[in-house]
Write a protein that holds these residues in place. Structure first.
Motif, mmCIF file in Angstrom:
data_model
loop_
_atom_site.group_PDB
_atom_site.id
_atom_site.type_symbol
_atom_site.label_atom_id
_atom_site.label_comp_id
_atom_site.label_asym_id
_atom_site.label_seq_id
_atom_site.Cartn_x
_atom_site.Cartn_y
_atom_site.Cartn_z
ATOM 1 N N SER A 195 0.822 -1.214 0.000
ATOM 2 C CA SER A 195 0.000 0.000 0.000
ATOM 3 C C SER A 195 0.855 1.263 0.000
ATOM 4 O O SER A 195 0.374 2.347 0.288
ATOM 5 C CB SER A 195 -0.924 0.002 1.224
ATOM 6 N N GLU A 196 2.117 1.106 -0.314
ATOM 7 C CA GLU A 196 3.054 2.226 -0.347
ATOM 8 C C GLU A 196 2.578 3.299 -1.327
ATOM 9 O O GLU A 196 2.053 2.992 -2.394
ATOM 10 C CB GLU A 196 4.410 1.677 -0.785
ATOM 11 N N ARG A 197 2.782 4.550 -0.924
ATOM 12 C CA ARG A 197 2.500 5.691 -1.802
ATOM 13 C C ARG A 197 3.753 6.558 -1.879
ATOM 14 O O ARG A 197 4.424 6.780 -0.876
ATOM 15 C CB ARG A 197 1.351 6.543 -1.261
ATOM 16 N N VAL A 198 4.045 7.039 -3.062
ATOM 17 C CA VAL A 198 5.156 7.961 -3.270
ATOM 18 C C VAL A 198 4.539 9.318 -3.600
ATOM 19 O O VAL A 198 3.765 9.427 -4.546
ATOM 20 C CB VAL A 198 6.073 7.493 -4.416
ATOM 21 N N ILE A 199 4.883 10.315 -2.808
ATOM 22 C CA ILE A 199 4.317 11.649 -2.982
ATOM 23 C C ILE A 199 5.441 12.608 -3.363
ATOM 24 O O ILE A 199 6.436 12.723 -2.648
ATOM 25 C CB ILE A 199 3.614 12.131 -1.699
ATOM 26 N N LEU A 200 5.264 13.275 -4.487
ATOM 27 C CA LEU A 200 6.203 14.292 -4.940
ATOM 28 C C LEU A 200 5.500 15.639 -4.932
ATOM 29 O O LEU A 200 4.388 15.763 -5.466
ATOM 30 C CB LEU A 200 6.693 13.995 -6.362
ATOM 31 N N ASP A 201 6.112 16.612 -4.314
ATOM 32 C CA ASP A 201 5.570 17.970 -4.339
ATOM 33 C C ASP A 201 6.714 18.953 -4.519
ATOM 34 O O ASP A 201 7.856 18.548 -4.752
ATOM 35 C CB ASP A 201 4.743 18.258 -3.079
ATOM 36 N N ALA A 202 6.432 20.209 -4.401
ATOM 37 C CA ALA A 202 7.456 21.240 -4.620
ATOM 38 C C ALA A 202 8.572 21.167 -3.586
ATOM 39 O O ALA A 202 9.688 21.615 -3.848
ATOM 40 C CB ALA A 202 6.808 22.619 -4.608
ATOM 41 N N ASP A 203 8.300 20.580 -2.430
ATOM 42 C CA ASP A 203 9.299 20.515 -1.362
ATOM 43 C C ASP A 203 10.222 19.315 -1.465
ATOM 44 O O ASP A 203 11.384 19.391 -1.074
ATOM 45 C CB ASP A 203 8.608 20.486 0.013
ATOM 46 N N ILE A 233 10.349 14.593 -1.986
ATOM 47 C CA ILE A 233 9.757 13.281 -2.243
ATOM 48 C C ILE A 233 9.586 12.576 -0.906
ATOM 49 O O ILE A 233 10.417 12.713 -0.008
ATOM 50 C CB ILE A 233 10.643 12.447 -3.192
ATOM 51 N N GLN A 234 8.478 11.855 -0.780
ATOM 52 C CA GLN A 234 8.284 11.058 0.424
ATOM 53 C C GLN A 234 7.588 9.755 0.087
ATOM 54 O O GLN A 234 6.807 9.678 -0.860
ATOM 55 C CB GLN A 234 7.515 11.822 1.498
ATOM 56 N N VAL A 235 7.917 8.738 0.860
ATOM 57 C CA VAL A 235 7.281 7.432 0.745
ATOM 58 C C VAL A 235 6.472 7.243 2.018
ATOM 59 O O VAL A 235 7.004 7.359 3.124
ATOM 60 C CB VAL A 235 8.329 6.315 0.593
ATOM 61 N N THR A 236 5.176 7.000 1.865
ATOM 62 C CA THR A 236 4.292 6.853 3.021
ATOM 63 C C THR A 236 3.470 5.575 2.908
ATOM 64 O O THR A 236 3.380 4.971 1.846
ATOM 65 C CB THR A 236 3.328 8.049 3.144
ATOM 66 N N TYR A 237 2.865 5.222 4.023
ATOM 67 C CA TYR A 237 1.973 4.064 4.106
ATOM 68 C C TYR A 237 0.693 4.510 4.803
ATOM 69 O O TYR A 237 0.688 5.512 5.514
ATOM 70 C CB TYR A 237 2.651 2.927 4.882
ATOM 71 N N PRO A 238 -0.398 3.758 4.636
ATOM 72 C CA PRO A 238 -1.634 4.112 5.333
ATOM 73 C C PRO A 238 -1.435 4.149 6.850
ATOM 74 O O PRO A 238 -0.533 3.502 7.389
ATOM 75 C CB PRO A 238 -2.606 2.994 4.944
ATOM 76 N N ALA A 239 -2.284 4.892 7.528
ATOM 77 C CA ALA A 239 -2.164 5.061 8.987
ATOM 78 C C ALA A 239 -2.285 3.736 9.730
ATOM 79 O O ALA A 239 -1.714 3.588 10.816
ATOM 80 C CB ALA A 239 -3.219 6.041 9.476
ATOM 81 N N GLY A 250 21.249 7.101 2.162
ATOM 82 C CA GLY A 250 20.668 6.601 0.928
ATOM 83 C C GLY A 250 19.188 6.308 1.089
ATOM 84 O O GLY A 250 18.758 5.792 2.117
ATOM 85 N N TYR A 251 18.409 6.642 0.061
ATOM 86 C CA TYR A 251 16.967 6.410 0.050
ATOM 87 C C TYR A 251 16.616 5.720 -1.260
ATOM 88 O O TYR A 251 16.876 6.263 -2.331
ATOM 89 C CB TYR A 251 16.190 7.730 0.159
ATOM 90 N N LEU A 252 16.029 4.532 -1.159
ATOM 91 C CA LEU A 252 15.707 3.738 -2.343
ATOM 92 C C LEU A 252 14.640 4.422 -3.191
ATOM 93 O O LEU A 252 13.573 4.787 -2.694
ATOM 94 C CB LEU A 252 15.214 2.355 -1.922
ATOM 95 N N LEU A 253 14.927 4.597 -4.467
ATOM 96 C CA LEU A 253 13.961 5.150 -5.412
ATOM 97 C C LEU A 253 12.886 4.093 -5.667
ATOM 98 O O LEU A 253 13.200 2.988 -6.119
ATOM 99 C CB LEU A 253 14.646 5.515 -6.732
ATOM 100 N N PRO A 254 11.619 4.382 -5.354
ATOM 101 C CA PRO A 254 10.552 3.400 -5.610
ATOM 102 C C PRO A 254 10.423 3.155 -7.116
ATOM 103 O O PRO A 254 10.266 4.094 -7.890
ATOM 104 C CB PRO A 254 9.306 4.072 -5.046
ATOM 105 N N MET A 255 10.486 1.887 -7.518
ATOM 106 C CA MET A 255 10.527 1.561 -8.943
ATOM 107 C C MET A 255 9.337 0.741 -9.429
ATOM 108 O O MET A 255 9.272 0.424 -10.615
ATOM 109 C CB MET A 255 11.823 0.805 -9.247
ATOM 110 N N ARG A 256 8.426 0.400 -8.565
ATOM 111 C CA ARG A 256 7.308 -0.454 -8.976
ATOM 112 C C ARG A 256 5.986 0.303 -8.960
ATOM 113 O O ARG A 256 4.946 -0.269 -8.698
ATOM 114 C CB ARG A 256 7.243 -1.681 -8.068
ATOM 115 N N VAL A 257 6.052 1.594 -9.249
ATOM 116 C CA VAL A 257 4.860 2.433 -9.193
ATOM 117 C C VAL A 257 4.281 2.634 -10.588
ATOM 118 O O VAL A 257 4.994 2.563 -11.591
ATOM 119 C CB VAL A 257 5.161 3.805 -8.546
#
Length: 190
Positions: free
Chosen positions: A69-77, A79-85, A126-133
């Motif tokens: 259920s991983e989500r990758v969020i990119l905005d002007a600030d 990149i972040q990888v988040t999961y549901p609460a 190091g932060y892994l670039l999510p590649m399966r999105v």
């Protein structure tokens, strides 16, 4: 097979989720590999009760579903990888990296001969670039636009056809599982 779309919350925020093909394949494979175990435990009079196995399988399915259920969020600030609460932070913490902290995008080879990429921060982490999105190409284009790092050689780790083949074999395994369970029931072993 995967489309190049993502959910856009605002004009400057893009949300990328794991490909539905990958989620379906991995969840189906988990089911195919684990669901016969309680049936086999009953037919062989195993010391572990089948109820315990069913409970363990259910917990494992929820854990796998959460990880997928991983989500990758990119905005002007950044990149972040988040999961549901509902996914405990102990299991999947996620991460956040401001664009201003990105120093480089470094490739690393995997044990199977593929390439993964890590964001290298100015502090050396190091932060892994999510590649399966879904929308991976758009994701790396946005990374290039925000950081100035050349991403033209960055390709997804695995292609959709690989997951389609695995999904096909998973469905064959599910058919064999169904035949095995129905045979055990017909023979009165359950």
């Amino acid at each position: 097979m995967t489309s190049e779309t993502s959910t856009t919350e605002t004009p400057s925020t893009d949300v990328f989720r794991i490909s539905p093909l990958i989620r379906l394949t991995l969840l189906s494979l988990y089911i195919a590999l684990t669901t016969p175990l309680p049936v086999l435990a009953e037919t062989t009079d195993a010391p572990v009760p089948s109820g315990w196995l069913w409970a363990g399988i259910a917990i494992g399915f929820i854990a796998l579903f959460g990880a997928l259920s991983e989500r990758v969020i990119l905005d002007a600030d950044g990149i972040q990888v988040t999961y549901p609460a509902w996914v405990p932070k102990v299991f999947r913490k996620g991460w956040q990296l401001p664009w201003s902290e990105v120093k480089a995008l470094k490739p690393r080879s995997t044990g199977q001969g593929g390439l993964v990429y890590y964001f290298l921060s100015k502090s050396g982490e190091g932060y892994l670039l999510p590649m399966r999105v879904v929308g991976f190409t758009r994701l790396v284009k946005r990374v290039q636009a925000e950081t100035g790092i050349d991403t033209t050689d960055v390709k997804p780790l695995s292609q959709p056809w690989m997951y389609l083949i695995l999904l096909g074999f998973t469905f064959l395994l599910l058919l064999i599982d169904a035949w095995t369970v129905s045979t055990a029931i017909a023979l009165g072993k359950i």
